[in-house]
Scaffold this active site. Structure first.
Site, short mmCIF file in Angstrom:
data_model
loop_
_atom_site.label_atom_id
_atom_site.label_comp_id
_atom_site.label_asym_id
_atom_site.label_seq_id
_atom_site.Cartn_x
_atom_site.Cartn_y
_atom_site.Cartn_z
N ASP A 1 106.30 23.31 46.94
CA ASP A 1 106.53 24.73 46.69
C ASP A 1 105.54 25.52 47.55
OD1 ASP A 1 107.41 27.07 45.48
OD2 ASP A 1 106.24 26.78 43.66
N PHE B 1 113.58 28.87 41.25
CA PHE B 1 113.24 27.74 40.38
C PHE B 1 114.43 26.80 40.21
CE2 PHE B 1 112.35 25.61 36.36
CZ PHE B 1 111.04 25.22 36.57
N ASP C 1 111.60 19.57 35.76
CA ASP C 1 111.73 20.08 34.39
C ASP C 1 111.54 21.58 34.28
OD1 ASP C 1 108.85 19.89 34.99
OD2 ASP C 1 108.62 20.52 32.91
N ARG D 1 114.82 17.03 32.83
CA ARG D 1 114.53 15.97 33.81
C ARG D 1 115.66 14.95 33.90
NH1 ARG D 1 109.12 16.49 35.30
NH2 ARG D 1 107.67 17.10 33.66
P1 5GP Z 1 102.91 23.40 44.85
O1 5GP Z 1 101.52 22.92 44.64
O2 5GP Z 1 103.54 22.87 46.11
O3 5GP Z 1 103.00 24.90 44.77
O4 5GP Z 1 103.76 22.95 43.60
C1 5GP Z 1 104.09 21.67 43.41
C2 5GP Z 1 104.58 21.38 42.00
O5 5GP Z 1 105.06 22.55 41.28
C3 5GP Z 1 105.77 20.47 42.10
O6 5GP Z 1 105.37 19.12 42.25
C4 5GP Z 1 106.50 20.77 40.81
O7 5GP Z 1 105.99 19.99 39.77
C5 5GP Z 1 106.23 22.23 40.54
N1 5GP Z 1 107.37 23.05 41.03
C6 5GP Z 1 107.38 23.85 42.11
N2 5GP Z 1 108.57 24.46 42.25
C7 5GP Z 1 109.34 24.03 41.23
C8 5GP Z 1 110.71 24.31 40.83
O8 5GP Z 1 111.49 25.07 41.45
N3 5GP Z 1 111.17 23.67 39.72
C9 5GP Z 1 110.38 22.81 38.99
N4 5GP Z 1 110.94 22.24 37.91
N5 5GP Z 1 109.09 22.53 39.34
C10 5GP Z 1 108.58 23.14 40.45
#
Ligand code: 5GP
Ligand code: MG
Length: 178
Positions: free
Chosen positions: A106, A155, A162, A168
């Site tokens: 993300d 999202f 989840d 999930r």
């Molecule tokens: P980052 O550190 O890259 O911002 O976020 C990573 C983590 O955020 C991912 O491994 C995931 O667990 C959660 N995450 C980010 N975007 C989403 C999304 O659209 N849906 C879900 N369910 N989790 C997300």
């Protein structure tokens, strides 16, 4: 596939199970080719990547190992904020060819803080396979070497990912209803 409700939110169908399967086969084909003589060690980041890791690993036809980790984030004592550590990483990474499996990148924050710790263990190589990336949300220098789908900044739910612990188990991906 039709719209679903999870807790207080509505989600609409986004990517079908067969599209996911096809994309994972493509990634597996590339890895099977590139790592045929490298005995790679896959490291799946739990919880979100468990389905992706399972389906991908079944399509790996070369000698390979897999291990599972959880990333725990706690407040550091320094001004840098949170410190991220891996729980369950028992294998030595030294001189190994590592492929890190993530459900989604993300902002890239989690991996940008965690990857240096893996490099510290002196692996022979370290690549990232992410089922999903959100290019518009990226705020840190993290680059997936293998990407399933580049998606818009909204999202998503299902296939391991989840919403508050639920969803999930869905075999396909859903997107938060606009
Ligand atoms: P980052 O550190 O890259 O911002 O976020 C990573 C983590 O955020 C991912 O491994 C995931 O667990 C959660 N995450 C980010 N975007 C989403 C999304 O659209 N849906 C879900 N369910 N989790 C997300
Ligand atoms: Mg995750």
């Amino acid at each position: 596939m039709k719209a679903i409700q999870v807790l207080d939110k509505a989600f609409v169908p986004f990517i079908t199970a067969s599209e996911i399967d096809r994309k994972i086969q493509e990634i597996a084909d590339r890895i099977n080719k590139a790592y045929s003589d490298k005995n790679p060690l896959f490291i799946a980041v739990l919880n979100g990547s468990f389905m992706f890791a399972s389906d991908l690993f079944k399509k790996i036809t070369i000698p390979a190992q897999i291990s599972f980790i959880k990333l725990a984030s706690y407040k550091g004592t320094t001004s840098t904020g949170n410190v991220i550590t891996a729980i369950g990483l028992d294998e030595s990474l030294k001189d190994r060819h590592i492929i890190l499996l993530e459900d989604i990148i993300d902002t890239g924050k989690t991996l940008s803080e965690f990857l240096p710790q893996l490099w510290n263990q002196a692996p022979a190589s370290l690549k990232i396979a992410a089922l999903l990336t959100k290019p518009e949300a990226l705020r840190h220098e993290v680059h997936a070497d293998y990407t399933g789908f580049e998606i818009e900044n909204r999202f998503v739910l299902g296939y391991g990912l989840d919403y508050d612990g639920y969803g999930r188990n869905l075999p396909e991906l859903y997107q938060l209803k606009p």
